[in-house]
Write a protein that holds these residues in place. Structure first.
Motif, PDB file in Angstrom:
ATOM      1  N   ASP A 175      -4.461   1.434  13.691  1.00 43.80           N
ATOM      2  CA  ASP A 175      -3.714   2.694  13.386  1.00 43.80           C
ATOM      3  C   ASP A 175      -2.323   2.704  12.680  1.00 43.80           C
ATOM      4  OD1 ASP A 175      -3.966   4.937  15.791  1.00 43.80           O
ATOM      5  OD2 ASP A 175      -3.797   2.210  17.101  1.00 43.80           O
ATOM      6  N   SER A 176      -1.480   1.365  12.250  1.00 46.99           N
ATOM      7  CA  SER A 176      -0.420   1.040  11.437  1.00 46.99           C
ATOM      8  C   SER A 176      -0.694   0.040  10.931  1.00 46.99           C
ATOM      9  CB  SER A 176       0.956   1.367  12.018  1.00 46.99           C
ATOM     10  OG  SER A 176       1.161   0.100  13.403  1.00 46.99           O
ATOM     11  N   GLY A 177       0.163  -0.581   9.809  1.00 50.75           N
ATOM     12  CA  GLY A 177       0.193  -1.935   9.572  1.00 50.75           C
ATOM     13  C   GLY A 177       1.411  -2.833   9.422  1.00 50.75           C
ATOM     14  N   VAL A 178       1.201  -3.939   8.828  1.00 53.41           N
ATOM     15  CA  VAL A 178       2.337  -4.729   9.631  1.00 53.41           C
ATOM     16  C   VAL A 178       2.917  -6.176   8.505  1.00 53.41           C
ATOM     17  CG1 VAL A 178       3.007  -4.478  11.231  1.00 53.41           C
ATOM     18  CG2 VAL A 178       1.877  -6.195  11.319  1.00 53.41           C
TER      19      VAL A 178
ATOM     20  N   LYS B  16       8.675  -8.089   9.400  1.00 54.99           N
ATOM     21  CA  LYS B  16       9.690  -6.967   8.255  1.00 54.99           C
ATOM     22  C   LYS B  16       9.313  -5.915   8.447  1.00 54.99           C
ATOM     23  CE  LYS B  16      13.021 -10.686   9.114  1.00 54.99           C
ATOM     24  NZ  LYS B  16      13.742 -10.995  10.156  1.00 54.99           N
ATOM     25  N   LYS B  17       8.416  -6.003   8.451  1.00 60.78           N
ATOM     26  CA  LYS B  17       8.169  -3.939   7.679  1.00 60.78           C
ATOM     27  C   LYS B  17       6.770  -3.430   8.591  1.00 60.78           C
ATOM     28  CE  LYS B  17       8.940  -5.062   2.565  1.00 60.78           C
ATOM     29  NZ  LYS B  17       9.629  -6.852   2.882  1.00 60.78           N
ATOM     30  N   TYR B  18       7.317  -2.854   9.135  1.00 66.38           N
ATOM     31  CA  TYR B  18       6.075  -1.464   9.357  1.00 66.38           C
ATOM     32  C   TYR B  18       5.834  -0.584   8.454  1.00 66.38           C
ATOM     33  CZ  TYR B  18       7.976  -2.649  13.968  1.00 66.38           C
ATOM     34  OH  TYR B  18       8.377  -3.083  15.602  1.00 66.38           O
ATOM     35  N   ILE B  19       3.933  -0.195   8.118  1.00 65.16           N
ATOM     36  CA  ILE B  19       3.926   0.177   7.268  1.00 65.16           C
ATOM     37  C   ILE B  19       2.909   1.442   7.757  1.00 65.16           C
ATOM     38  CG2 ILE B  19       2.391   0.704   5.287  1.00 65.16           C
ATOM     39  CD1 ILE B  19       3.383  -2.634   6.281  1.00 65.16           C
ATOM     40  N   VAL B  20       3.443   2.798   8.230  1.00 61.13           N
ATOM     41  CA  VAL B  20       3.205   4.560   8.680  1.00 61.13           C
ATOM     42  C   VAL B  20       2.413   4.315   7.258  1.00 61.13           C
ATOM     43  CG1 VAL B  20       3.256   5.967   9.623  1.00 61.13           C
ATOM     44  CG2 VAL B  20       4.083   3.947  10.374  1.00 61.13           C
ATOM     45  N   TRP B  21       0.767   4.901   7.341  1.00 63.48           N
ATOM     46  CA  TRP B  21       0.093   5.283   6.311  1.00 63.48           C
ATOM     47  C   TRP B  21       0.448   6.468   6.004  1.00 63.48           C
ATOM     48  CZ3 TRP B  21      -0.634   1.099   4.247  1.00 63.48           C
ATOM     49  CH2 TRP B  21      -1.536  -0.395   5.439  1.00 63.48           C
ATOM     50  N   SER B  22       0.398   7.045   5.050  1.00 63.81           N
ATOM     51  CA  SER B  22       0.633   8.304   4.632  1.00 63.81           C
ATOM     52  C   SER B  22      -0.375   9.518   5.136  1.00 63.81           C
ATOM     53  CB  SER B  22       0.277   8.587   2.819  1.00 63.81           C
ATOM     54  OG  SER B  22      -1.502   8.052   2.535  1.00 63.81           O
ATOM     55  N   THR B  23      -1.238   9.321   6.086  1.00 59.71           N
ATOM     56  CA  THR B  23      -2.811   9.730   6.480  1.00 59.71           C
ATOM     57  C   THR B  23      -1.699  10.048   7.679  1.00 59.71           C
ATOM     58  OG1 THR B  23      -3.762   8.180   6.949  1.00 59.71           O
ATOM     59  CG2 THR B  23      -4.670   8.381   5.912  1.00 59.71           C
ATOM     60  N   HIS B  24      -0.402   9.214   8.411  1.00 56.37           N
ATOM     61  CA  HIS B  24       0.224   9.523   9.384  1.00 56.37           C
ATOM     62  C   HIS B  24       1.298   9.459   9.590  1.00 56.37           C
ATOM     63  CE1 HIS B  24      -3.901   7.477  10.351  1.00 56.37           C
ATOM     64  NE2 HIS B  24      -3.380   7.502  11.828  1.00 56.37           N
ATOM     65  N   MET B  25       2.144   9.752   8.047  1.00 59.54           N
ATOM     66  CA  MET B  25       3.904   9.920   8.243  1.00 59.54           C
ATOM     67  C   MET B  25       4.187  11.093   8.727  1.00 59.54           C
ATOM     68  SD  MET B  25       4.070  11.206   4.359  1.00 59.54           S
ATOM     69  CE  MET B  25       2.973  12.805   3.627  1.00 59.54           C
ATOM     70  N   ASN B  26       3.851  12.044   9.064  1.00 59.32           N
ATOM     71  CA  ASN B  26       4.420  13.330   9.720  1.00 59.32           C
ATOM     72  C   ASN B  26       3.723  13.286  11.441  1.00 59.32           C
ATOM     73  OD1 ASN B  26       6.415  14.193   8.014  1.00 59.32           O
ATOM     74  ND2 ASN B  26       4.492  15.206   6.845  1.00 59.32           N
ATOM     75  N   THR B  27       2.996  12.506  11.865  1.00 57.59           N
ATOM     76  CA  THR B  27       2.828  12.272  13.106  1.00 57.59           C
ATOM     77  C   THR B  27       3.008  11.535  13.798  1.00 57.59           C
ATOM     78  OG1 THR B  27       0.313  11.936  12.155  1.00 57.59           O
ATOM     79  CG2 THR B  27       0.488  14.290  12.728  1.00 57.59           C
ATOM     80  N   HIS B  28       3.250  10.626  13.295  1.00 55.75           N
ATOM     81  CA  HIS B  28       3.596   9.300  14.034  1.00 55.75           C
ATOM     82  C   HIS B  28       4.864   8.779  13.472  1.00 55.75           C
ATOM     83  CE1 HIS B  28      -1.274   9.277  14.014  1.00 55.75           C
ATOM     84  NE2 HIS B  28      -0.587   8.162  14.876  1.00 55.75           N
TER      85      HIS B  28
ATOM     86  N   GLY C 198       0.987  -1.361  -0.173  1.00 59.40           N
ATOM     87  CA  GLY C 198      -0.374   0.104  -0.053  1.00 59.40           C
ATOM     88  C   GLY C 198       0.569   1.567  -0.197  1.00 59.40           C
ATOM     89  N   ARG C 199       0.273   1.846  -0.326  1.00 58.44           N
ATOM     90  CA  ARG C 199       1.119   3.791   0.462  1.00 58.44           C
ATOM     91  C   ARG C 199       0.654   4.207   1.466  1.00 58.44           C
ATOM     92  NH1 ARG C 199       1.910   6.806  -3.678  1.00 58.44           N
ATOM     93  NH2 ARG C 199       2.216   9.543  -3.541  1.00 58.44           N
ATOM     94  N   GLY C 200       1.983   4.357   1.688  1.00 58.85           N
ATOM     95  CA  GLY C 200       2.909   5.086   2.958  1.00 58.85           C
ATOM     96  C   GLY C 200       4.449   4.909   3.255  1.00 58.85           C
ATOM     97  N   ILE C 201       4.657   5.172   4.524  1.00 56.85           N
ATOM     98  CA  ILE C 201       6.564   4.917   4.394  1.00 56.85           C
ATOM     99  C   ILE C 201       6.115   3.439   5.211  1.00 56.85           C
ATOM    100  CG2 ILE C 201       7.709   5.855   6.440  1.00 56.85           C
ATOM    101  CD1 ILE C 201       7.005   8.034   3.910  1.00 56.85           C
ATOM    102  N   TYR C 202       7.521   3.046   4.806  1.00 58.30           N
ATOM    103  CA  TYR C 202       7.798   1.157   5.154  1.00 58.30           C
ATOM    104  C   TYR C 202       9.436   1.164   5.920  1.00 58.30           C
ATOM    105  CZ  TYR C 202       4.585  -0.535   1.723  1.00 58.30           C
ATOM    106  OH  TYR C 202       3.626  -0.528   0.756  1.00 58.30           O
TER     107      TYR C 202
ATOM    108  N   PHE D 125      -4.014   2.906   1.921  1.00 58.72           N
ATOM    109  CA  PHE D 125      -3.594   4.460   1.742  1.00 58.72           C
ATOM    110  C   PHE D 125      -3.565   5.145   3.425  1.00 58.72           C
ATOM    111  CE2 PHE D 125      -6.709   5.803   0.005  1.00 58.72           C
ATOM    112  CZ  PHE D 125      -7.797   7.172   0.887  1.00 58.72           C
ATOM    113  N   CYS D 126      -4.621   4.213   3.996  1.00 56.76           N
ATOM    114  CA  CYS D 126      -4.782   4.701   5.135  1.00 56.76           C
ATOM    115  C   CYS D 126      -5.470   3.644   6.260  1.00 56.76           C
ATOM    116  CB  CYS D 126      -5.845   5.538   5.334  1.00 56.76           C
ATOM    117  SG  CYS D 126      -7.749   4.960   4.708  1.00 56.76           S
ATOM    118  N   PRO D 127      -5.507   3.436   8.321  1.00 60.73           N
ATOM    119  CA  PRO D 127      -6.307   2.344   8.473  1.00 60.73           C
ATOM    120  C   PRO D 127      -7.128   1.787   7.817  1.00 60.73           C
ATOM    121  CG  PRO D 127      -5.159   4.177  10.153  1.00 60.73           C
ATOM    122  CD  PRO D 127      -5.267   4.385   8.488  1.00 60.73           C
ATOM    123  N   SER D 128      -7.487   0.315   8.147  1.00 59.15           N
ATOM    124  CA  SER D 128      -8.535   0.486   7.366  1.00 59.15           C
ATOM    125  C   SER D 128     -10.408   0.253   8.567  1.00 59.15           C
ATOM    126  CB  SER D 128      -9.217  -1.341   6.666  1.00 59.15           C
ATOM    127  OG  SER D 128      -8.808  -1.952   8.424  1.00 59.15           O
TER     128      SER D 128
END
Length: 359
Positions: free
Chosen positions: A241-244, A251-263, A185-189, A233-236
């Protein structure tokens, strides 16, 4: 002039409220210099755990805990030339914190650790006005997540690999330009603190041969499993709050694009050299493990048909595309196997292939 004065007064009122909000979050407070400090009880010093080592105190009750914005780092050498600007402070090599981060980073590289040379570790001092604001926002969201979950906000340390320019931009402006449409998905890995290799693979050597990774503090909250091929691109739902990629051993934490500058809070930069490193260095391990599920007794087209019963359509489209790329000689067979294993998982592949053999 009057408008500027009103705007300045508004900002003063806004940021005069933030210390009160921070002080209401368990474990956090403002010190005399109006910087955020960590006031939660220290944990037993344990070099094997980055969470405890960076945040806790040791058995001698040294002042070893660090704040998130202004740490009590002892022995900081301010005369050493800096690799970075933007208010980054170089940790002295004799500093215990330097040793903790170095050992954790190297241990996460596996067999590549013996070939990696740490050049410098820098702490993000959050000295600019905007950096302070982002950090304060991070702690406010940590407190909000803690209240929402009625428990721990699930704060973790995690690695993020990128180029020199990207890391500079992150420290200055946040993660806005780093989001990507990836396999999950779309976010920070990011990768867990014991899996630095995953982020090292994403690092890019600069003109001096240096690579760089960020060590970040991340608010994971309640994590949800994300399947390969997701376009999320956001929590379901509001409960997550985040994805794995794996709930048990991510092996991957996914911080969604909606949370990338707060989390995500970038706290340290590890600069290193690995002259003989390449993404193929550990490929022999993958290839050796991949030989079993890629048995020649099961044609790949048959494997794809069997996987369609278990995997979502978007994942199957990615697998089919990889197979097509392999047939067109755009990727190697080993790369095809690696990608299919990542998307389908070894457990499912083993079951499917075993079932085929039994038949």
């Amino acid at each position: 002039m009057e408008a500027a004065a009103r705007n300045a007064a508004h900002q003063c009122r806004l940021f005069s409220v933030i210390p009160t909000a921070i002080n209401g979050i368990p474990g956090l407070a403002f010190n005399d210099n109006n910087n955020i400090t960590n006031r939660r009880p220290g944990t037993q010093f344990n070099p094997s755990s980055l969470e405890d080592s960076v945040s806790g105190t040791d058995h001698d009750q040294d002042q070893d805990s660090i704040s998130d914005c202004e740490s009590g780092v002892c022995g900081t050498n301010t005369e050493t030339p800096q690799l970075f600007d933007n208010g980054l402070v170089k940790l002295d090599e004799e500093d215990r914190l330097h040793d903790i981060i170095k050992r954790r980073f190297v241990s996460g590289l596996g067999s590549l650790g013996s070939r990696a040379s740490i050049v410098a570790i820098h702490r993000n001092s959050c000295s600019s006005f905007t950096a302070q604001a982002r950090l304060q926002s991070f702690h406010i969201f940590a407190g909000a997540t803690e209240k929402k979950l009625a428990g721990s906000p699930n704060l973790k340390y995690a690695w993020f690999g990128a180029s020199w320019d990207e890391i500079q931009n992150i420290v200055s402006h946040g993660f806005g330009h780093c989001q990507k449409d990836g396999l999950y998905g779309r976010g920070i890995y990011l990768s867990p603190d014991d899996s630095s290799l995953e982020s090292v693979k994403c690092s890019v050597a600069d003109e001096d041969g240096l690579r760089h990774v960020l060590l970040c503090r991340v608010i994971l909250g309640k994590m949800e499993l994300v399947r390969p091929g997701s376009d999320q691109f956001c929590p379901s739902s509001v409960q997550f709050d985040s994805g794995v990629d794996d709930l048990v051993a991510p092996k991957k934490y996914i911080v969604w694009s909606t949370h990338m500058n707060t989390h995500i809070s970038p706290e340290y930069i590890v600069s290193f050299r690995a002259p003989s490193w390449s993404p193929q260095d550990e490929q022999h391990k993958i290839e050796g493990a991949a030989r079993k599920p890629s048995s020649p007794w099961m044609p790949f087209s048959t494997l794809i048909s069997a996987l369609e019963k278990f995997l979502p359509p978007q994942t199957m489209r990615l697998i089919s595309k990889c197979h097509k790329d392999h047939r067109e000689r755009k990727i190697s067979r080993h790369e095809l196997i690696r990608r299919v294993r990542e998307m389908a998982g070894d457990k499912l592949l083993t079951v499917v292939i075993k079932s085929f053999r039994d038949k």
